[in-house]
Every structure is written in C-alpha cells, then in structure tokens.
Write an enzyme that holds these catalytic residues in place. Structure first.
Site, PDB file in Angstrom:
ATOM      1  N   GLU A 135     -47.551  -5.672 -67.350  1.00  0.00           N
ATOM      2  CA  GLU A 135     -47.179  -5.220 -65.995  1.00  0.00           C
ATOM      3  C   GLU A 135     -47.957  -3.951 -65.697  1.00  0.00           C
ATOM      4  O   GLU A 135     -47.535  -2.851 -66.008  1.00  0.00           O
ATOM      5  CB  GLU A 135     -45.677  -4.974 -65.938  1.00  0.00           C
ATOM      6  CG  GLU A 135     -45.152  -4.669 -64.547  1.00  0.00           C
ATOM      7  CD  GLU A 135     -43.688  -4.280 -64.548  1.00  0.00           C
ATOM      8  OE1 GLU A 135     -43.163  -4.038 -63.445  1.00  0.00           O
ATOM      9  OE2 GLU A 135     -43.080  -4.201 -65.630  1.00  0.00           O
TER      10      GLU A 135
ATOM     11  N   ASN B 292     -38.288  -5.200 -55.244  1.00  0.00           N
ATOM     12  CA  ASN B 292     -38.540  -3.911 -55.872  1.00  0.00           C
ATOM     13  C   ASN B 292     -40.039  -3.654 -56.006  1.00  0.00           C
ATOM     14  O   ASN B 292     -40.801  -4.534 -56.394  1.00  0.00           O
ATOM     15  CB  ASN B 292     -37.881  -3.858 -57.256  1.00  0.00           C
ATOM     16  CG  ASN B 292     -36.367  -3.816 -57.163  1.00  0.00           C
ATOM     17  OD1 ASN B 292     -35.771  -2.763 -57.010  1.00  0.00           O
ATOM     18  ND2 ASN B 292     -35.743  -4.982 -57.254  1.00  0.00           N
TER      19      ASN B 292
ATOM     20  N   ASP C 103     -35.670  -7.009 -67.125  1.00  0.00           N
ATOM     21  CA  ASP C 103     -36.463  -5.784 -67.001  1.00  0.00           C
ATOM     22  C   ASP C 103     -35.852  -4.692 -67.886  1.00  0.00           C
ATOM     23  O   ASP C 103     -35.884  -3.500 -67.557  1.00  0.00           O
ATOM     24  CB  ASP C 103     -36.543  -5.323 -65.546  1.00  0.00           C
ATOM     25  CG  ASP C 103     -37.699  -4.340 -65.309  1.00  0.00           C
ATOM     26  OD1 ASP C 103     -38.641  -4.319 -66.121  1.00  0.00           O
ATOM     27  OD2 ASP C 103     -37.656  -3.583 -64.313  1.00  0.00           O
TER      28      ASP C 103
ATOM     29  N   ASP D  21     -28.727  -7.194 -61.846  1.00  0.00           N
ATOM     30  CA  ASP D  21     -27.908  -6.280 -62.644  1.00  0.00           C
ATOM     31  C   ASP D  21     -26.891  -5.512 -61.815  1.00  0.00           C
ATOM     32  O   ASP D  21     -26.177  -4.652 -62.331  1.00  0.00           O
ATOM     33  CB  ASP D  21     -28.802  -5.292 -63.400  1.00  0.00           C
ATOM     34  CG  ASP D  21     -29.619  -4.397 -62.473  1.00  0.00           C
ATOM     35  OD1 ASP D  21     -29.638  -4.655 -61.252  1.00  0.00           O
ATOM     36  OD2 ASP D  21     -30.245  -3.451 -62.973  1.00  0.00           O
TER      37      ASP D  21
ATOM     38  N   SER E  43     -36.035   2.880 -63.250  1.00  0.00           N
ATOM     39  CA  SER E  43     -37.034   2.589 -64.292  1.00  0.00           C
ATOM     40  C   SER E  43     -36.481   1.535 -65.242  1.00  0.00           C
ATOM     41  O   SER E  43     -35.981   1.850 -66.319  1.00  0.00           O
ATOM     42  CB  SER E  43     -37.391   3.861 -65.059  1.00  0.00           C
ATOM     43  OG  SER E  43     -36.227   4.504 -65.542  1.00  0.00           O
TER      44      SER E  43
END
Length: 445
Positions: free
Chosen positions: A143, A235, A294, A269, A329
């Site tokens: 990524e 996002n 993630d 989430d 993050s």
C-alpha cells in the site's frame, strides 16, 4: 461399511448436524473432508465404496469458508512494515493468532516505507498454505509509496514517490522484487500510472486504487488498464460528489469492461465507515464488497503507543491515530468483529456477511477454485460458528484449532490414530483434552 483405502490411507472426516454455506445459502447437509480437501460424498460412496472414519456432531453450528484478509498491517505487537531480525517469527505469530478470529489466509500489508524496508522485508515473506504454522500467506499487499500526497492518510510524506521515466522500472527499484507481491495500491491520477497498471496486471498482480484524488474518469481508465480493487472505500479518497463521484463512482460505473468486476475493501469496524455509508456501498454493489481489517500492530493488545511502519500511532479505545493527531491510522478490529458489525449495520443475510470475508476476497485474487468456498476439491479451510457469528473453531486443511475464551493458544491439529481397530480423534480445548473414538465424536462445548 468399511472405508476403502485403495484411494488413500488418510482418515475421512464427516461433519454432521450442521448448516453449510454453499452456493450462497446455508444448506443442511454433511461436510466430508480428507487430506485437507473437501470431499464429494457421491464419489466416495459410489466410486470408492467408502464411508467416514470419524463422525463429528456439530450441534447445529454454521460451517463457512475461512476468512481471507487482504489488508492487514500486523497485529499482536508485530508490524509488517518494520524490518526486524525476527520478522519471520513475527509473521508466524500473527498467522497463529488470527486463527481464533476465523482468518485462514491473509495478505501481510506494508504501508509506505523507504526502499530499504521493502528490500529487507519482502524476501522474508513466503507464499504458503495454512497448516500447523497458522493461516496461509497469499502474498504481500504493498500500500504505497506511489500514492497522493493530499490523501496520504497515515503514510509518511517523506517516503512518498512518483513514477519517473521508465515508471515500471522505478517501481521495481523501489520494491526490489515482486516475487511475493499479490496486491499493489497506487493513485491512478499519477503520471505514467497506466503503464504500471498494465505491467503489474500482466504479472498477475492485483492493482488497487487508493490514497488518491482521482476523478471518476481517471479511475475508469485505470480499471480499463487492469485495476480491479479499491483500497478501503471512502477513506483516503475524494468524497462522493454528485457531479464527479470520484473513485466511489466505480461501484455503479457503466464503463467497466465486460466480464470484469470491480471489488472494494471496507473497514467495517464502526470507526472508519458510518453504517449509512456501509449500507450505501453494499446496496449499490453487493457482489464487490470485500471486508478488510486494516489492522495494525496494536490489534489484540491494550491501548497505548504502537507503530505503523515509520509512524508512531496511539490507540484510544477502538480509535487508532497518528500520535498527537486525529488522523486515523489503521484499526484494531479483528475480522470476526468486522463480519458481525457489517451484518448488523446493513441488515444483510448471514450468508452475505460471511461471503464478504471469504468468497469475495477469493474472487478478487482469482483463487475461488480452492479458497473462499466449500465446493468439492477446495481446500478444507473452514470455520464453525454459532448463530451470532462467533467463531467456535477454525480448521486449516481439515485440522482444528479451537478458539479458547481467554487464550490465543492454538489447538493442536486434529489427529487420527489407529487404536484397537478404531480411529481416535483428539481435540485440544484450552486446559482440557478430550478423546473420543469411532463415530461418537463431538467438538468441545
């Protein structure tokens, strides 16, 4: 009827009293397993004249394909974007720990890093099937660093790169090797990105669009050149706008090449994506939704400071921020939690929720013939769940790893041993060990 051992001496396991997720619906039928593969009972009965060596009463549990996480940055104190001397032991630890959350295969993900990190880490990632060592590794997800400065998110700006002359060679020089790489996330609006997308696709590497300010036309062009995935939808990309919906518009675009499906990752989430946004995406393009965690190194650990590659991150409850900021993050969510939240937020069926974490990622990677389904001859990587979608047991190649309530210690594999002309099945469940023989075997409560 005695088993016919002319085909194989391996024991045949028959899972009874269960509901199997097959062909998009829960079906009340038995599951047959031998040598790590799903068996076709008709061939067993009529061609081999065989039957089960071991029967397991599943107590009306759901049996579903194992989860596949294509974006996981680490967990349990391990950061895949840190070049450490014990990197292999770290990835083995994560492979073991995620079993209790239903993940049977994953793509260890590296965020934007200096070239030296890629050169040190990537040679240590080996593609492998799951087994005694833990969940299978499908290849790395890189990524960055070829992403937008404006939408860098938690990626360190000083490590970002653009494509120079000879763009693909520039990418090769940055990563060092593509031998173990399965997915690359890049920003499609970058100059020369089309050349890179074509070259990566030619090599069987999935190209994902993300951390980008691309408009819809640029995103559509990237798909036409071979891109098939969107990294964590909503996002780190331009927000949806009715005159130019940006990358989000790919979900309903009419310029996707015939026979091609665009998939998109969702971090379900309860933090990264509002439930209404989850519902919008799912209703717009249900067959493309891929649940991802993630997850960062802090997954499974207490709140505090951890790393995400070059950055220090702070966990505050379920929120993870770059230390001293409010920039998200990654997450600390586990895949089973994401599945349950997705099902609750969207009101979708149990089958749909489970397939978003199994079948869809397998289809994205082109491995649905062996992973993500319970079809005959596919790998026997599957889960036993209750009706609330809590994982009761995880199976890798037909071997069982029981989820312990207060311990991440994996089960010993299911073993079958001759004992006075019968087969003995051994289960390991936390502090207790249960032995059962012949056809009277049941999983631990």
């Amino acid at each position: 009827m005695p088993s016919n051992k002319s085909v194989s001496d391996a024991p045949i396991l028959q899972f009874t009293n269960c509901r199997i997720l097959r062909s998009h619906r829960l079906q009340r039928e038995d599951l047959w397993v031998r040598e790590g593969k799903i068996l076709n009972p008709e061939k067993l009965f009529f061609d081999e004249k065989g039957s089960a060596d071991i029967q397991l009463d599943c107590k009306d549990s759901i049996i579903a394909p194992g989860f596949i996480d294509v974006q996981i940055n680490g967990g349990f104190g391990v950061d895949f974007s840190l070049a450490t001397d014990d990197f292999k032991s770290g990835i083995d630890l994560v492979s073991q720990k995620i079993l209790s959350h239903g993940v049977t295969s994953f793509c260890p993900t590296l965020v934007t890093s200096p070239p030296s990190v890629y050169h040190q880490v990537l040679p240590q990632i080996s593609i492998r099937n799951g087994g005694v060592h833990g969940a299978g590794i499908l290849g790395a997800h890189l990524e960055g660093p070829f992403i937008s400065k404006e939408k860098k998110g938690a990626h360190p700006e000083h490590c970002l790169r653009t494509f120079e002359e000879g763009a693909f060679q520039d990418l090769l020089a940055t990563y060092g090797s593509l031998d173990c790489v399965r997915i690359v996330t890049l920003a499609p609006e970058m100059k020369r990105s089309s050349e890179v997308i074509r070259e990566l696709t030619k090599r069987g590497i999935c190209v994902s669009l993300g951390h980008s300010v691309a408009n819809l036309s640029q995103a559509e062009e990237a798909v036409q050149h071979g891109a098939t995935f969107i990294t964590h939808l909503f996002n780190a990309m331009l927000p949806f706008h009715h005159r130019d919906p940006g990358i989000v518009g790919l979900l309903t675009s009419d310029k996707i090449p015939a026979g091609r499906r665009v998939f998109y990752g969702m971090i379900s989430d309860g933090i990264h994506t509002n439930p209404a946004a989850l519902r919008i995406a799912h209703r717009a393009h249900p067959k493309g939704l891929v649940l991802v965690t993630d997850a960062i190194a802090g997954m499974g650990l207490a709140p505090g400071r951890h790393t995400l590659g070059q950055q220090v991150v702070e966990i505050d409850g379920l929120n993870t921020y770059i230390a001293g900021t409010k920039t998200l993050s990654g997450s600390v969510a586990t895949m089973d939690t994401c599945v349950r939240h997705f099902q609750e937020a969207t009101g979708c069926s149990v089958e749909t929720a489970l397939e978003a974490a199994s079948l869809h990622p397998a289809q994205l990677l082109g491995i649905e013939h062996k992973k993500g389904t319970l079809n005959y001859d596919s790998d026997a990587d599957f889960l036993m769940l209750n009706d609330d979608l809590y994982v009761q047991a995880t199976y890798i190649a037909g071997a069982s790893y029981q989820r312990a309530a207060f311990s991440a210690q994996p089960l010993l594999p299911v073993t079958a041993m001759p004992a006075t002309n019968s087969l003995v099945l051994s289960w390991w469940s936390g502090e207790s060990r249960q032995i059962c023989a012949g056809g009277d075997c049941q999983p631990p409560a």
